[in-house]
Design a protein around this motif. Structure first.
Motif: not given
Length: 121
Positions: A67-71, A113-118
Motif C-alpha cells: 500500500a506504500s507504493l504509488d505509481y 518499521y514503516y508504520r503502515v496499518e497491517p
C-alpha cells in the motif's frame, strides 16, 4: 473501480516486476524484484525492492508494504513516501530470509518499521 490516485485496482504482477521505485526526493532507489503473496488472506504481503549492488552482488532486499507504493506516470515507476535516510536504515534481507517463516517475520518488521496499518488485522 480506481484507486485514490485514479489508477485501476487490478494489475498483473508481470507488469510490476522490474518497475523502478523512487523515494520522496525523486531519486531512483531500486526496482520491484518480486511480490510476496499471503495465500491465507488472498492479499499482497509486500513488494520486494532491490537496493544497490551490481549484477546481483551486494544487493539488499527490502520488504515494502504494498500500500506504500504509488505509481507515478511521469516517472514511469513507483514512489514510496520514505526519505533516503529511512530507507537506508530499514530492515534488509537476503531473498531467502524474505520467504522464511512464511514471510511473516519480514512482513511484520516492515509494517512496524514503516508504520503502515497491517492489512491482516
Amino acid at each position: 473501480m480506481s484507486t485514490l490516485t485514479g489508477h485501476t485496482e487490478a494489475i498483473a504482477a508481470s507488469r510490476v516486476i522490474g518497475t523502478s521505485v523512487y523515494n520522496t526526493e525523486g531519486k531512483s532507489i531500486g526496482s520491484v524484484e518480486d511480490i510476496m503473496l499471503d495465500k491465507t488472506s488472498n492479499g499482497i504481503m509486500f513488494a520486494v525492492i532491490g537496493f544497490g549492488g551490481f549484477l546481483g552482488v551486494g544487493e539488499k532486499y527490502h520488504a515494502i508494504p504494498w500500500a506504500s507504493l504509488d505509481y507515478d506516470e511521469d516517472r514511469g515507476g513507483y514512489v514510496v513516501p520514505f526519505s533516503k535516510e529511512q530507507l537506508q536504515a530499514a530492515p534488509a534481507y537476503s531473498i531467502n530470509e524474505l520467504a522464511g517463516a512464511d514471510g511473516q517475520a519480514a512482513r511484520d518488521e516492515s509494517y512496524s518499521y514503516y508504520r503502515v496499518e497491517p492489512y491482516w488485522h
